[in-house]
Design a protein around this motif. Structure first.
Motif, PDB file in Angstrom:
ATOM      1  N   THR A 165     -22.640   4.492   9.061  1.00 27.87           N
ATOM      2  CA  THR A 165     -22.399   3.834   7.879  1.00 27.87           C
ATOM      3  C   THR A 165     -22.587   2.359   7.912  1.00 27.87           C
ATOM      4  OG1 THR A 165     -20.710   5.675   7.520  1.00 27.87           O
ATOM      5  CG2 THR A 165     -20.203   3.218   6.430  1.00 27.87           C
ATOM      6  N   ILE A 166     -22.983   1.854   6.583  1.00 32.18           N
ATOM      7  CA  ILE A 166     -23.099   0.312   6.676  1.00 32.18           C
ATOM      8  C   ILE A 166     -22.084  -0.019   5.621  1.00 32.18           C
ATOM      9  CG2 ILE A 166     -24.314  -1.585   5.736  1.00 32.18           C
ATOM     10  CD1 ILE A 166     -26.648  -0.101   6.583  1.00 32.18           C
ATOM     11  N   PHE A 167     -20.832  -0.769   6.186  1.00 33.85           N
ATOM     12  CA  PHE A 167     -19.779  -1.246   5.354  1.00 33.85           C
ATOM     13  C   PHE A 167     -20.089  -2.750   4.677  1.00 33.85           C
ATOM     14  CE2 PHE A 167     -16.317   1.551   5.809  1.00 33.85           C
ATOM     15  CZ  PHE A 167     -16.687   2.150   7.282  1.00 33.85           C
ATOM     16  N   THR A 168     -19.896  -2.953   3.484  1.00 38.66           N
ATOM     17  CA  THR A 168     -20.197  -4.206   2.866  1.00 38.66           C
ATOM     18  C   THR A 168     -19.077  -4.886   2.194  1.00 38.66           C
ATOM     19  OG1 THR A 168     -22.685  -3.509   2.675  1.00 38.66           O
ATOM     20  CG2 THR A 168     -21.744  -5.699   1.460  1.00 38.66           C
ATOM     21  N   ASN A 169     -18.635  -6.176   2.835  1.00 37.83           N
ATOM     22  CA  ASN A 169     -17.608  -6.953   2.492  1.00 37.83           C
ATOM     23  C   ASN A 169     -16.156  -6.322   2.451  1.00 37.83           C
ATOM     24  OD1 ASN A 169     -19.293  -9.289   1.815  1.00 37.83           O
ATOM     25  ND2 ASN A 169     -19.414  -8.642  -0.643  1.00 37.83           N
ATOM     26  N   VAL A 170     -16.143  -5.582   3.569  1.00 34.36           N
ATOM     27  CA  VAL A 170     -14.628  -5.220   3.712  1.00 34.36           C
ATOM     28  C   VAL A 170     -14.096  -6.101   4.960  1.00 34.36           C
ATOM     29  CG1 VAL A 170     -15.131  -2.506   3.584  1.00 34.36           C
ATOM     30  CG2 VAL A 170     -15.547  -3.645   5.746  1.00 34.36           C
ATOM     31  N   ALA A 171     -12.879  -5.798   5.313  1.00 39.01           N
ATOM     32  CA  ALA A 171     -12.485  -6.821   6.556  1.00 39.01           C
ATOM     33  C   ALA A 171     -12.637  -6.176   7.726  1.00 39.01           C
ATOM     34  CB  ALA A 171     -10.960  -6.907   6.268  1.00 39.01           C
ATOM     35  N   ALA A 172     -12.657  -7.141   8.818  1.00 37.35           N
ATOM     36  CA  ALA A 172     -12.813  -6.518  10.068  1.00 37.35           C
ATOM     37  C   ALA A 172     -11.583  -6.607  11.018  1.00 37.35           C
ATOM     38  CB  ALA A 172     -13.976  -7.372  10.768  1.00 37.35           C
ATOM     39  N   THR A 173     -11.347  -5.895  11.962  1.00 35.22           N
ATOM     40  CA  THR A 173     -10.143  -6.049  12.813  1.00 35.22           C
ATOM     41  C   THR A 173     -10.453  -6.513  14.430  1.00 35.22           C
ATOM     42  OG1 THR A 173     -10.709  -3.665  13.368  1.00 35.22           O
ATOM     43  CG2 THR A 173      -8.759  -4.012  11.431  1.00 35.22           C
ATOM     44  N   SER A 174      -9.532  -7.044  14.897  1.00 31.81           N
ATOM     45  CA  SER A 174      -9.850  -7.419  16.404  1.00 31.81           C
ATOM     46  C   SER A 174     -10.198  -6.387  17.175  1.00 31.81           C
ATOM     47  CB  SER A 174      -8.339  -8.318  16.792  1.00 31.81           C
ATOM     48  OG  SER A 174      -7.625  -7.452  16.516  1.00 31.81           O
ATOM     49  N   ASP A 175      -9.864  -5.107  16.903  1.00 28.22           N
ATOM     50  CA  ASP A 175     -10.353  -3.937  17.843  1.00 28.22           C
ATOM     51  C   ASP A 175     -11.608  -3.490  17.293  1.00 28.22           C
ATOM     52  OD1 ASP A 175      -8.496  -1.421  16.672  1.00 28.22           O
ATOM     53  OD2 ASP A 175      -9.312  -2.792  15.605  1.00 28.22           O
ATOM     54  N   GLY A 176     -12.479  -4.367  16.721  1.00 31.55           N
ATOM     55  CA  GLY A 176     -13.944  -3.871  16.561  1.00 31.55           C
ATOM     56  C   GLY A 176     -13.900  -2.713  15.272  1.00 31.55           C
ATOM     57  N   GLY A 177     -12.797  -2.740  14.578  1.00 34.78           N
ATOM     58  CA  GLY A 177     -13.010  -1.613  13.391  1.00 34.78           C
ATOM     59  C   GLY A 177     -12.960  -2.496  11.870  1.00 34.78           C
ATOM     60  N   VAL A 178     -12.690  -1.660  11.107  1.00 34.65           N
ATOM     61  CA  VAL A 178     -12.681  -2.365   9.497  1.00 34.65           C
ATOM     62  C   VAL A 178     -11.248  -2.078   9.078  1.00 34.65           C
ATOM     63  CG1 VAL A 178     -15.087  -1.893   9.116  1.00 34.65           C
ATOM     64  CG2 VAL A 178     -13.369  -0.009   8.710  1.00 34.65           C
ATOM     65  N   PHE A 179     -10.991  -2.939   8.080  1.00 35.32           N
ATOM     66  CA  PHE A 179      -9.800  -2.731   7.373  1.00 35.32           C
ATOM     67  C   PHE A 179     -10.020  -3.182   5.684  1.00 35.32           C
ATOM     68  CE2 PHE A 179      -5.318  -2.847   6.477  1.00 35.32           C
ATOM     69  CZ  PHE A 179      -4.961  -3.795   5.450  1.00 35.32           C
ATOM     70  N   TRP A 180      -9.199  -2.518   4.903  1.00 33.66           N
ATOM     71  CA  TRP A 180      -9.069  -2.732   3.547  1.00 33.66           C
ATOM     72  C   TRP A 180      -7.764  -2.453   2.876  1.00 33.66           C
ATOM     73  CZ3 TRP A 180     -13.006   0.512   5.352  1.00 33.66           C
ATOM     74  CH2 TRP A 180     -12.902   1.933   5.198  1.00 33.66           C
ATOM     75  N   GLU A 181      -7.361  -2.995   1.535  1.00 31.47           N
ATOM     76  CA  GLU A 181      -6.105  -2.723   0.991  1.00 31.47           C
ATOM     77  C   GLU A 181      -5.915  -1.018   1.124  1.00 31.47           C
ATOM     78  OE1 GLU A 181      -8.030  -5.549   0.745  1.00 31.47           O
ATOM     79  OE2 GLU A 181      -6.432  -6.711   1.219  1.00 31.47           O
ATOM     80  N   GLY A 182      -4.883  -0.736   1.331  1.00 32.13           N
ATOM     81  CA  GLY A 182      -4.776   0.555   1.253  1.00 32.13           C
ATOM     82  C   GLY A 182      -4.643   1.483   2.811  1.00 32.13           C
ATOM     83  N   MET A 183      -5.367   0.543   3.692  1.00 30.05           N
ATOM     84  CA  MET A 183      -5.288   0.993   5.113  1.00 30.05           C
ATOM     85  C   MET A 183      -4.102   0.361   5.884  1.00 30.05           C
ATOM     86  SD  MET A 183      -9.176   1.055   6.336  1.00 30.05           S
ATOM     87  CE  MET A 183      -8.776   1.399   8.105  1.00 30.05           C
ATOM     88  N   GLU A 184      -3.199  -0.067   5.227  1.00 29.14           N
ATOM     89  CA  GLU A 184      -1.854  -0.812   6.006  1.00 29.14           C
ATOM     90  C   GLU A 184      -1.529   0.140   7.061  1.00 29.14           C
ATOM     91  OE1 GLU A 184      -2.870  -2.895   2.450  1.00 29.14           O
ATOM     92  OE2 GLU A 184      -2.480  -0.703   3.028  1.00 29.14           O
ATOM     93  N   GLU A 185      -1.123   1.630   6.790  1.00 29.19           N
ATOM     94  CA  GLU A 185      -0.443   2.368   7.665  1.00 29.19           C
ATOM     95  C   GLU A 185      -1.671   2.981   8.791  1.00 29.19           C
ATOM     96  OE1 GLU A 185       2.031   1.548   4.991  1.00 29.19           O
ATOM     97  OE2 GLU A 185       2.505   2.890   6.714  1.00 29.19           O
ATOM     98  N   GLU A 186      -2.638   2.454   8.580  1.00 30.63           N
ATOM     99  CA  GLU A 186      -3.621   3.251   9.646  1.00 30.63           C
ATOM    100  C   GLU A 186      -4.103   2.052  10.667  1.00 30.63           C
ATOM    101  OE1 GLU A 186      -4.638   5.992   5.888  1.00 30.63           O
ATOM    102  OE2 GLU A 186      -6.203   5.702   7.388  1.00 30.63           O
ATOM    103  N   ILE A 187      -3.757   1.211  10.672  1.00 30.35           N
ATOM    104  CA  ILE A 187      -4.083   0.013  11.611  1.00 30.35           C
ATOM    105  C   ILE A 187      -2.614  -0.344  12.426  1.00 30.35           C
ATOM    106  CG2 ILE A 187      -6.094  -0.418  10.632  1.00 30.35           C
ATOM    107  CD1 ILE A 187      -4.681  -3.354  10.138  1.00 30.35           C
ATOM    108  N   SER A 188      -2.726  -0.663  13.560  1.00 30.70           N
ATOM    109  CA  SER A 188      -1.410  -1.144  14.381  1.00 30.70           C
ATOM    110  C   SER A 188      -1.346  -2.750  13.946  1.00 30.70           C
ATOM    111  CB  SER A 188      -1.466  -0.857  15.804  1.00 30.70           C
ATOM    112  OG  SER A 188      -2.800  -1.430  16.397  1.00 30.70           O
ATOM    113  N   ASP A 189       0.039  -3.109  14.029  1.00 29.15           N
ATOM    114  CA  ASP A 189       0.531  -4.243  13.753  1.00 29.15           C
ATOM    115  C   ASP A 189      -0.009  -5.598  14.573  1.00 29.15           C
ATOM    116  OD1 ASP A 189       3.860  -3.182  12.692  1.00 29.15           O
ATOM    117  OD2 ASP A 189       2.117  -2.802  11.785  1.00 29.15           O
TER     118      ASP A 189
END
Ligand SMILES: C=CCn1c(=O)c2[nH]c(Cc3ccc(NC(C)=O)cc3)nc2n(CCCC)c1=O
Ligand SMILES: [Mn+2]
Length: 633
Positions: free
Chosen positions: A365-389
């Motif tokens: 997959t190529i993601f465009t303009n999503v947010a990035a996480t410090s553990d090398g993943g992606v994040f966007w609004e609605g994924m709050e429950e799917e990443i650790s604090d």
């Protein structure tokens, strides 16, 4: 076919290196097109894409080196899984409707003449002369010091009688990578093409004028101030300048499969529509295919791969955005998904709203303009429950983002671009060259007030009127925050390739097709609210209850009653077993007279102002019938 390097007809091409010095010959029509574009854009060199894995890896490596994409190592060995994050120039993040034009000799072939003093909403026309002028102001020398990529691509399974071939010429390696996902590309396409005609697609990210004020970032070149997207349907030609963003640069999608596609479809007697295609198997094992048109923000992709809550139902996905449909010899309407990938809106996608999407988008997959996480993943609004604090977030602009910030971490129009084959519920027939048989067409909209959960058109003509009358709540443009109800007929408003009135006549003319088995047409609204602003319907997986009612209806069960607006479900005809919360079906299906009087006024005004004399009389008659039914409420 001519071998490029030797043939002396192509003076310009001979002068500059062909990177893969393709010895196998190219069809002469392709050579001429390349020659024409090369002499206009003056590239450093030319590369003919072959769609190979090595080519893809080479291009990804090139994009990573110049900072356009970065790897996302969280999803184990991402290099094998090929998961990348691209960030655009913040000035280049969405389709630009105001800069999108259709060119025909006669203006009325493109748009109905709006009433005096009214701004037309059904497309923008440009004269052929002005189109040529716009091109000559932008393209000469725009590919200087750049490689010109030539992408042969098929919309639809290669070799299918439904499929159409295009050649996209672009100076963006990002576009090549995304076109490989979204369409079928490669040299086998050239073999299939032979000396046939093809849709010509010229794209450049452009070069800002020397006095441009837009901040340049070298990893996402663009020219926002002069972005323009042009179509010449009479010549099957698309020209796009200044934007690398997918909706403006992946020319196989909106520009080809919908705008040019709809004009080809009209001329050849079939339908190119902004519709998802899904397969639904009922508890008795009967499988039917449904197409559906929804404006944005209705959850079209969520429905296309729905996880049904009703036991015994299975839903599989053929496509989430575009359907090309034609009647076959037996009069069955058959549809293909002309695309090969999903280009979906990321925000709002999570394990609750679309579990199957979450199982699709973390491979190749190529993601465009999503947010990035410090553990090398992606994040966007609605994924709050799917990443650790404890995970830190970098927003789509590359800046540190703190939870609770008033600006979104991912751009609202951020996207995943993923091969359809990665979807766990892909329908086995999704690439059937003959298409899949369509029994039901659904129109829908996001309507907080007055529109019932589901109703059926009385017949094809009434169904076309319902499509023409589609409206949907949209988050208004930046200036004001409150929501407005926009007209979006057939969810095609930004994508009509020609006059909307002529498009309606084309749909109406389907009743003339020899022994056509016309699909049943329905309208749905998942979004009705009560007076307190709460949703009346749980939606999501429970929408399978609406699909269940639709299938039982077309199977002949006596579960509908005629009404002011069309055939409404009889009370108690819905399977509401194990519904999470009790539903006020009375209110969900009520038809408030005051609301419908207002709706009729809006429709009358819209058709008068926007379509005028081009509105087919059949549609005018359906409106007057509705108006008089509403008076009797
Ligand atoms: C196949 C699903 C279609 N669908 C829907 O059917 C749907 N319905 C709603 C409204 C809604 C939102 C939250 C709840 N929550 C609870 C707990 O009932 C219920 C309905 N939102 C919906 N959404 C999300 C729209 C944004 C893209 C949606 O996609
Ligand atoms: Mn779309």
């Amino acid at each position: 076919a001519k071998n490029l390097s030797t043939n002396n007809n192509y003076e310009y091409i001979r002068k500059i290196p062909l990177l893969n010095s393709s010895t196998e010959s190219l069809p002469s029509k392709v050579c001429s097109y390349i020659e024409e574009c090369a002499s206009l854009c003056c590239p450093k060199d030319i590369y003919i894409c072959d769609g190979s894995d090595t080519e893809y890896e080479h291009l990804l490596n090139f994009l990573e080196k110049n900072g356009t994409i970065s790897p996302l190592p969280k999803y184990e060995n991402c290099y094998d899984f090929n998961i990348w994050l691209a960030r655009t120039n913040p000035a280049d993040v969405a389709r630009v409707e105001k800069r999108t034009f259709i060119s025909t000799e006669c203006k009325r072939d493109t748009i109905p003449i709006p009433r005096e003093g009214v701004i037309g909403e059904l497309g923008n026309w440009i004269s052929p002369g002005d189109m040529d002028k716009a091109i000559l102001e932008r393209f000469p020398g725009c590919m200087k010091d750049r490689t010109m990529y030539v992408i042969p691509f098929s919309m639809g399974p290669v070799g299918s009688p439904f499929s159409k071939i295009g050649i996209e010429i672009t100076d963006s390696a990002y576009v090549v990578c995304c076109m490989r996902i979204m369409t079928r590309i490669g040299k086998n396409i050239l073999e299939t093409l032979g000396n046939d005609d093809f849709v010509k697609c010229l794209h450049s990210v452009g070069v800002p004028k020397s006095d441009s004020k837009v901040e340049i970032n070298s990893s996402w070149p663009c020219d926002p101030e002069r972005t323009i997207i042009l179509h010449r349907p009479d010549k099957n030609e698309i020209v796009s300048y200044g934007s690398g963003y997918g909706g403006n640069s992946l020319l196989g999608k909106k520009c080809f499969a919908l705008r040019i596609g709809s004009t080809i479809a009209k001329n050849e007697g079939w339908l190119a529509e902004h519709m998802l295609i899904l397969a639904i198997t009922d508890p008795k094992g009967r499988k039917r295919y449904i197409t559906a048109a929804f404006p944005s923000a209705c959850g079209k992709t969520n429905l296309a791969m729905l996880k049904p809550t009703l036991p015994g139902y299975k839903i599989e996905c053929v496509g989430d955005d575009i359907a090309w449909m034609r009647f076959d010899q037996e009069g069955r309407l058959r549809a293909i998904n002309p695309e090969n990938g999903f280009f979906g809106v990321a925000p709002g996608t999570n394990c609750i709203t679309n579990p199957n999407a979450m199982k699709t988008i973390f491979k190749n997959t190529i993601f465009t303009n999503v947010a990035a996480t410090s553990d090398g993943g992606v994040f966007w609004e609605g994924m709050e429950e799917e990443i650790s604090d404890d995970v830190e977030i970098t927003d789509w602009r590359g800046k540190k983002w703190t939870r609770g910030s008033k600006t979104p971490a991912a751009h609202p129009n951020s996207r995943f671009c993923t091969p359809i084959k990665e979807c766990p519920v892909i329908d086995p027939g999704w690439e059937d060259p003959a298409g899949v048989p369509i029994d039901v067409i659904i129109f829908g909209g996001r309507r907080p007030e007055g529109i019932p959960l589901v109703y059926q058109a009385r017949n094809w003509q009434h169904g076309v009127f319902i499509g023409a009358s589609m409206r949907s709540e949209a988050t208004a443009a930046a200036e004001h925050t409150d929501k407005v109800i926009m007209h979006d007929p057939f969810a095609m408003r930004p994508f009509f390739g020609y006059n909307f009135g002529h498009y309606l006549n084309h749909w109406l003319s389907m009743t003339k097709v020899k022994n056509a088995k016309l699909p049943a047409i329905f309208h749905v609204n998942w979004f009705r609210k009560n007076a307190d602003g709460q949703y009346l319907w749980p939606g999501f997986g429970d929408n399978s209850r609406v699909l269940d009612w639709i299938l039982r209806k077309i199977d002949g069960e006596n579960i509908a009653v005629d009404s002011t607006v069309g055939l409404l479900p009889k009370s108690e005809s819905f399977n509401l077993e194990n519904l999470s919360k009790d539903v006020n079906m009375e209110e969900l299906f009520s038809l408030p007279k005051s609301f419908w009087e207002k709706e009729v006024r809006h429709l009358r005004e819209y058709f008068d102002m926007q379509v005028g004399d081009d509105l087919p009389t059949d549609i005018r008659e359906e409106l007057e019938l509705l108006a008089c039914n509403v008076d009797k409420l």
